[in-house]
Design an enzyme around this catalytic site. Structure first.
Site, mmCIF file in Angstrom:
data_model
loop_
_atom_site.group_PDB
_atom_site.id
_atom_site.type_symbol
_atom_site.label_atom_id
_atom_site.label_comp_id
_atom_site.label_asym_id
_atom_site.label_seq_id
_atom_site.Cartn_x
_atom_site.Cartn_y
_atom_site.Cartn_z
ATOM 1 C CB CYS A 2 -0.897 0.014 1.230
ATOM 2 S SG CYS A 2 -1.808 -1.498 1.533
ATOM 3 N NE ARG A 27 4.618 1.474 -1.345
ATOM 4 C CZ ARG A 27 5.654 1.508 -0.503
ATOM 5 N NH1 ARG A 27 6.780 2.072 -0.875
ATOM 6 N NH2 ARG A 27 5.560 1.000 0.700
ATOM 7 C CD1 TRP A 74 -1.398 -5.728 -3.499
ATOM 8 C CD2 TRP A 74 -1.134 -6.689 -1.505
ATOM 9 N NE1 TRP A 74 -1.001 -7.032 -3.710
ATOM 10 C CE2 TRP A 74 -0.833 -7.641 -2.507
ATOM 11 C CE3 TRP A 74 -1.032 -7.078 -0.179
ATOM 12 C CZ2 TRP A 74 -0.435 -8.948 -2.208
ATOM 13 C CZ3 TRP A 74 -0.648 -8.380 0.127
ATOM 14 C CH2 TRP A 74 -0.352 -9.293 -0.892
ATOM 15 C CG ASN A 98 1.825 -0.276 3.993
ATOM 16 O OD1 ASN A 98 1.344 -1.390 3.821
ATOM 17 N ND2 ASN A 98 3.084 0.012 3.706
ATOM 18 N N GLY A 99 -0.138 -1.901 6.276
ATOM 19 C CA GLY A 99 0.290 -2.876 7.278
ATOM 20 C C GLY A 99 -0.867 -3.710 7.772
ATOM 21 C CD GLU A 479 14.482 -13.706 -11.611
ATOM 22 O OE1 GLU A 479 14.199 -12.655 -12.216
ATOM 23 O OE2 GLU A 479 14.075 -13.932 -10.455
ATOM 24 C CE LYS A 483 11.566 -11.101 -12.689
ATOM 25 N NZ LYS A 483 11.691 -11.645 -11.331
ATOM 26 C CD GLU A 486 7.510 -12.392 -9.806
ATOM 27 O OE1 GLU A 486 7.599 -11.828 -8.703
ATOM 28 O OE2 GLU A 486 8.317 -12.195 -10.733
ATOM 29 C CG HIS A 502 16.829 -37.386 -7.420
ATOM 30 N ND1 HIS A 502 17.155 -38.473 -6.635
ATOM 31 C CD2 HIS A 502 17.954 -37.077 -8.115
ATOM 32 C CE1 HIS A 502 18.414 -38.792 -6.825
ATOM 33 N NE2 HIS A 502 18.931 -37.964 -7.729
ATOM 34 C CE LYS A 602 9.832 -3.209 -8.022
ATOM 35 N NZ LYS A 602 10.334 -4.127 -9.050
#
Length: 607
Positions: A2, A27, A74, A98-99, A479, A483, A486, A502, A602
């Protein structure tokens, strides 16, 4: 996560708040709102979805007033609806937050018994109703805010305005960042300096537990005990220039094409091209005598840290442990006194990574942070900081910040190897020269954009994708998978190639692309053997390799992207670029929101 902004000044607040919120879009958010004081009364406008929806509301129903607060939300408690959008409040007080207020349920029960009427599902409204109750009982705004803050548990950044007090704003932080901006006959609050950059470059950062009382004349700061304290006013290097996409379709595409420049800027601050040697700022610890290193981070930054782990152990023979910060802080490992804790973060505000930093300090570690924001909480709490010169990264999925983190870790590993006598001068010079070539090689990789876009059509039709790598390229496989997940919402997993037999090999059939990060080097043949096994089971083998590797993999690979031949030491930095580019093109083909993918933020400033 947020975003918070606040304005007290002589000019209309709503346009300033809206512009500041636009600078906080990176963000991540799913609703937005603004509240201002109009003739002493609180009025607000809110909307679910993007800031364009809020702008449309303000166009139809403008807000006047020169004092106000704004928020991009958010969702945590309650769905992303207009009703749950911030600001929240009553006729007496309006709050953005925010939080997470951890004791909101207990507070809500108490407040309802006292006659407070709730209208939303959010934990934030609990704070507003608590302040309102105290105001109703006769407390002044400053008294009510101070009393309420003492009753809150959890992590938060807050901004409050009060009916009948047009030149008063109160901010507070515990575990989430908040900055105060000093202007000419105006004062500002913001989640970070980027939001405030068009308004002022004079910034003071609240320390953990602080709260602040703002008027047009300035700010008073108080610590968690309520004692008035002084906080340094700094001049931030972040400019007010608009952060735009230029001619690119998305911020992520723009940031992908900034890899060469960012890598060049980051490396040139750490390497003397004349002597071809790494030159670090003076560190308050001796790399030569460190007993061990521990690296911790979240998301892509953790994969960068994992590559660094290979480098520290191989080049400096320095024992290195690592874990994602959200696990590390609760695993509570014993740590050798005098060791080095390295934290990696783009924002420098990630809640779990900050908690890992504080645990490391409590365990007697030296603390070094690798961050992109030199004014961040992590930077301010560290013994030493190495900055990634990536500039603002607006796309939620990290790209250029990731390769800049790798560049810094590579330089630090070389410096450690030199200090510990595990690298000869000739070896250091050769590896430093290889690093200096990275920006040029990165530009060459971007020339494969059209081919990677064509390959993306293959991947976009898939439900599952497997990424393989070995050694320092194993984290690059993870990575690449991250991506893809995401921004395209395709399930993907990154594996060490030697682990394929395995378990993951059971997934491979004609519908599963197998994407291999396989540069020439000492581990090439073993990875090629694993790819042969994948091909034998019908997997679509897509290879990122150099010319020598591509020739050896003829007959195995269905698609090969031939990348520049480089020293294996720098291969992870360069091979990160095409896997990110592939994910971008897949997401574009699938029509997802590339810059702001669903459910993601973000900067994750709460657990």
């Amino acid at each position: 996560m947020c975003g918070i902004v606040g304005v007290i000044g002589p000019n209309p607040a709503a346009p300033l708040l809206l512009e500041a919120l636009r600078r906080l879009e990176y963000r991540g958010y799913d609703s937005a709102g603004i509240a201002t004081l109009v003739n002493g009364h609180i009025e607000r406008r809110r909307a679910p979805g993007k800031l364009s929806s809020l702008a449309a509301v303000l166009e139809r129903d403008p807000l006047c007033g020169t004092t106000g607060i704004g928020h991009t939300r958010w969702a945590t408690h309650g769905a992303p609806t207009e009703g749950n959008a911030h600001p929240h409040g009553t006729a007496r007080v309006s709050i953005v937050h925010n939080g997470i207020i951890e004791n909101h349920a207990e507070l809500r029960t108490m407040l309802e018994r006292q006659g407070q009427e709730f209208f939303t599902e959010t934990d934030t409204e609990t704070v507003a109703q608590l302040v309102d109750l105290l105001l109703r009982r006769g407390a002044s705004p400053v008294e009510a805010a101070g009393d309420a803050l003492r009753q809150l548990e959890g992590a938060y950044a807050l901004a409050m305005v009060f009916a009948g007090h047009p030149e008063l704003m109160i901010g507070a932080r515990r575990g989430a960042p908040l900055a105060v901006g000093f202007g000419d006959d105006a004062m500002y609050l913001g989640s970070d300096a980027l939001a405030l950059a068009p308004l002022t470059q004079r910034i003071a950062y609240l320390e953990d537990g602080d709260w602040t009382v703002l008027s047009r004349d300035g700010a008073a700061f108080f610590d968690a005990r309520g004692q008035e304290v002084q906080r340094e006013i700094r001049r931030t290097a972040i400019t007010g220039a608009a952060v735009g996409r230029g001619n690119y379709r998305h911020f992520m595409e723009k940031e992908l094409h900034e890899h060469p420049a960012v890598l060049g800027d980051t490396l040139h601050q750490m390497i003397d091209p004349g002597s071809c040697a790494v030159v670090l700022p003076e560190l308050p610890f001796d790399l030569a005598t460190l007993p061990a290193v521990t690296v911790s981070a979240c998301g892509s930054a953790f994969y960068a840290a994992q590559v660094g782990r290979y480098w520290f152990e191989q080049l400096a023979r320095l024992p290195t442990d690592g874990d994602v910060a959200s696990e590390f802080r609760y695993r509570a490992p014993p740590m050798a006194k005098g060791g080095l804790g390295i934290l990696v973060s783009q924002s420098g505000e990630t809640a779990d990574t900050l908690a890992a930093l504080r645990y490391m300090r409590a365990q007697g570690q030296h603390v070094l942070s690798i961050v992109n924001v030199p004014e961040s909480s992590m930077a301010r709490e560290s013994d030493a900081v190495l900055q990634t010169v990536a500039g603002p990264e607006i796309g939620v999925a990290s790209t250029k910040a990731f390769t800049a983190q790798l560049a810094v870790l590579a330089c630090l590993a070389l410096a450690a190897g030199r200090a510990r006598g595990t690298l000869s001068a000739a070896q250091e010079a050769a590896m430093t020269h290889a690093l200096l070539e990275v920006p040029g090689r990165a530009a060459e990789i971007l020339e494969h954009d059209a081919q990677i876009r064509r390959i993306a059509a293959r991947v976009a039709a898939s439900r599952d994708v497997l990424y393989l790598g070995r050694g320092s390229c194993f984290p690059i496989a993870m990575e690449g998978a991250l991506k893809l997940k995401e921004i395209s919402y395709i399930h993907a997993e990154g594996y060490a190639a030697g682990e394929m037999k395995h378990g993951p090999i059971a997934l491979i059939d004609q519908a599963v692309p197998v994407i291999a990060i396989v540069p020439s080097g000492p581990l090439f043949e073993k990875t090629a053997s694993n790819l042969q096994e994948a091909a034998a089971r019908g997997g679509q083998v897509i290879v990122f390799s150099d010319a020598a590797g591509a020739e050896k993999l003829q007959g195995i690979a269905d698609e090969t992207v031939v990348l520049p031949a480089v020293d294996p030491f720098v291969a992870p930095i360069l091979y990160a670029i095409p896997v990110q580019l592939l994910a971008y093109h897949v997401a574009v083909l699938k029509g997802t929101d590339v810059d702001q993918p669903r459910n993601l933020a973000k900067s994750v400033t709460v657990e």
